[in-house]
Enzyme design. Structure first.
Site, PDB file in Angstrom:
ATOM      1  N   TYR A 125       0.833  -1.204   0.000  1.00 39.88           N
ATOM      2  CA  TYR A 125       0.000   0.000   0.000  1.00 39.88           C
ATOM      3  C   TYR A 125       0.869   1.257   0.000  1.00 39.88           C
ATOM      4  O   TYR A 125       0.611   2.207  -0.763  1.00 39.88           O
ATOM      5  CB  TYR A 125      -0.927  -0.025   1.215  1.00 39.88           C
TER       6      TYR A 125
ATOM      7  N   LYS B 153       0.932   4.019  -3.022  1.00 42.58           N
ATOM      8  CA  LYS B 153       0.483   5.395  -2.781  1.00 42.58           C
ATOM      9  C   LYS B 153       1.626   6.398  -2.951  1.00 42.58           C
ATOM     10  O   LYS B 153       1.404   7.528  -3.413  1.00 42.58           O
ATOM     11  CB  LYS B 153      -0.140   5.496  -1.390  1.00 42.58           C
TER      12      LYS B 153
END
Length: 299
Positions: free
Chosen positions: A154, A158
Site C-alpha cells: 500500500y 500510494k
C-alpha cells in the site's frame, strides 16, 4: 469553504472511480448536493448503480487496470455529457502483514490497482480534461508520506501515485489542466474496518503516536475533499494535521525504521501464529476485486 466557492461545482461533470462504496460513494453524494453531474466507475455494479441513481448520475462497471475499457468509458462519458471537468482517481485496495509472509498475487494486485489503475485512468481521461481545462485529483494517502511496516504494498503504491500526479502537474499545467493529490489518514471505510478485523494489525495501529493512531469519521474527510475539488487545489488534506506531515516527511523513514523494528520484534510471535488470517485483500472492496477477477470472462 463558503457556499459561494462550492458553487463552482454546479454543472461540473465529475468522474469518480472506486465509487461503489466508502470515500468514492460519499464523495459522489456530496458533489451532487452541490450541483455536480456524476459519472461513476468501478466494480460492484449493483452498489455502483444504486449510488448513481441516488445522485442522478450514471455508472460504468470496469476494472481500472483495463486500459481498453477505461478508454471506451471515457469516450462514452464524454459523449453522454458533452464534456468532462473533473476526474477523481479514487479506486484502491489494500493488503496487510509482513512482506515475506504475504500472498504474492495479492501484493502485486495492490500495486496494479492503486498505481497502474491510476495511470490507466489518467491515460483515458486526460485528453478530455485538456479539452475542458479541467482538474485531475489523485487520491493518495498518509501512506505516501509515511512508510510503515506491514503495509509495503500500500505504501509503495500510494507513494507511486503521489509522484505520478506531481509529474503530471508539471506536464499538463501549461495546457490549463490542474492536478491535485489527496491525502487521507485512517478513515472509517470498509477497507480500514476490514484491516481492523486482524487483531494484531489493529493493536499495532493503536500503538502509533497520536494523531495517527485513531480512525477518523468519513463525512468530514470527504467534505475537505469536496472543498479541494471546488478550488482545484494542488494538495487536499482530508484531516487537518496531515498538512504538517509534509514538513517532517524527510525524517520519517529513519524514525519509523528504528521504532518499527522494536514493534515488529514484539509482535513477531503472534504474527507467525496468525499468518493464515491475513492472506489476500482486505475489506469488502478487496473481496469485490478478487471476485471480479475470478468471474468467467464474457466470450
Amino acid at each position: 469553504m463558503s457556499n459561494k466557492s462550492l458553487g463552482a461545482l454546479d454543472g461540473q461533470v465529475v468522474v469518480v472511480t472506486g465509487a461503489a462504496r466508502g470515500v468514492g460513494a460519499l464523495l459522489a453524494r456530496k458533489l451532487a448536493a452541490h450541483g455536480a453531474r456524476l459519472a461513476l466507475v468501478g466494480l460492484e455494479p449493483a452498489e455502483l448503480a444504486e449510488v448513481a441513481e441516488e445522485v442522478g448520475g450514471a455508472s460504468w462497471e470496469a476494472d481500472v487496470t483495463d486500459r481498453e475499457a477505461m478508454a471506451r468509458i471515457a469516450g462514452e462519458i464524454s459523449e453522454r455529457y458533452g464534456r468532462i471537468d473533473v476526474v477523481v482517481a479514487n479506486a484502491g485496495i489494500a493488503t496487510g502483514g509482513p512482506f515475506l509472509a504475504s500472498d504474492a498475487a495479492a501484493f502485486d494486485r495492490v500495486i496494479e490497482v492503486n498505481l497502474l489503475g491510476s495511470v490507466a485512468t489518467a491515460r483515458a481521461f486526460l485528453p478530455a480534461l485538456v479539452a475542458s481545462r479541467g482538474y485531475y485529483l489523485q487520491i493518495a494517502s498518509l501512506a505516501a508520506i509515511t512508510p510503515a511496516p506491514m503495509m509495503a504494498a500500500y505504501c509503495a503504491s500510494k507513494a507511486g501515485v503521489e509522484a505520478f500526479a506531481h509529474s503530471l502537474r508539471a506536464e499538463v499545467g501549461y495546457q490549463g489542466v490542474k492536478v491535485g493529490v489527496g491525502y487521507l489518514s485512517w478513515t472509517d471505510t470498509d477497507m480500514v474496518r476490514g484491516a481492523d478485523q486482524d487483531d494484531v494489525l489493529r493493536e499495532l495501529r493503536a500503538r502509533l503516536p497520536w494523531p495517527a493512531n485513531r480512525t477518523y469519521p468519513l463525512a468530514p474527510a470527504v467534505d475537505r475533499i469536496v472543498a479541494g475539488i471546488a478550488r482545484r487545489a494542488p494538495h487536499v488534506y482530508a484531516q487537518w494535521w496531515l498538512r504538517g506531515m509534509q514538513s517532517v516527511r524527510g525524517y520519517l523513514p529513519s524514525v519509523i525504521g528504528t521504532v518499527g523494528q522494536r514493534e515488529m520484534r514484539r509482535a513477531e510471535p503472534r504474527l507467525r501464529e496468525t499468518a493464515d488470517v491475513r492472506r489476500g485483500l482486505v475489506g469488502a472492496g478487496g473481496q469485490a476485486d478478487e471476485a471480479a477477477r475470478k468471474a468467467p470472462k464474457p466470450s
